[in-house]
Design a protein around this motif. Structure first.
Motif: not given
Length: 250
Positions: A90, A94-96, A114-115, A117, A120, A216
């Protein structure tokens, strides 16, 4: 040596006061903010702490501490081993990130990181994922014995979206491609807005016990990111599988 001691003190203080910002941490440690900031950067790069999603930045301890503690007592399970690896995945993307396991012919989501962002993918823990229409499911199927795949095919392949694979021969061909490249993909095959890249966790080269995926929104998955995520999840799944093998053989 002092830098190491400062970092360890910072880790203990973050654990006790989380979430905490650098100014409050500096006051608690009675150290200059610059020294504390260097310790936080070191701990973050090593995977011990992570920032919250909101500004100003505040810090939380990751599950790496739990992993190390469990390792010290010999109490290692799939989650204990996988979550620190997922944390690193992650951090890099920076994604789930999801962890799923095969259970009674289904693929069940058991862990989610979780991200940060705003847009999501959010799926509840315990969610059943369709084996033929999810990246996690296809990764597990591709790593399973042929008889497992053929048994699944006898149950029929449900259509969830226009992208779902419902032809057994097409699924067999897809699984062969997954075995060749090492990871599975899903581009809106279960839900139009959900895409993912996943790899199976196979301790000692045996049957799959889990899969790890990067998830994503479909609009955010490009050919370039799909390939990069594939390499990343393969590495993560291999790391978890090797650690499970060592734990099982200890």
């Amino acid at each position: 040596m002092q830098n190491v001691l400062n970092a360890l003190r910072a880790l203990e203080e973050v654990a006790a006061r989380q979430p905490i910002g650098v100014a409050d941490l500096a006051r608690a440690m009675d150290l200059p903010k610059s020294s504390v900031q260097r310790s936080l950067v070191t701990l973050h790069e090593a995977g011990w702490i992570r920032p919250t999603a909101q500004a100003p930045t505040r810090w939380l301890v990751t599950t790496k501490a739990l992993h190390v503690g469990r390792a010290a007592t010999g109490e290692l399970g799939l989650r204990d081993i996988a979550v620190p690896v997922m944390e690193e995945l992650r951090r890099r993307t920076d994604e789930t990130v999801h962890l799923a396991v095969p259970e009674a012919g289904k693929i069940v989501l058991i862990e989610r990181l979780e991200t940060s962002k705003a847009v999501r993918i959010i799926l509840p823990l315990g969610q059943n994922l369709p084996p033929h229409a999810s990246a996690n499911g296809k990764a597990v199927l591709a790593a399973s014995p042929a008889e497992t795949v053929e048994h699944y095919l006898t149950e029929g392949l449900a259509r969830f979206t226009d992208a779902s694979i419902t032809d057994p021969d097409l699924l067999r061909a897809e699984l062969a491609e997954i075995r060749a490249r090492g990871y599975a993909t899903n581009s809106g095959e279960w839900r139009p807005d959900v895409s993912a890249v996943a790899a199976a966790v196979t301790p000692l080269g045996g049957s799959p016990v889990a899969s790890i995926s990067i998830n994503v929104p479909t609009s955010r998955l490009t050919d370039e990111s799909r390939s990069a995520y594939g390499i990343a999840v393969c590495e993560a799944a291999r790391t978890v599988g090797e650690a499970l093998g060592r734990a099982g053989g200890a």
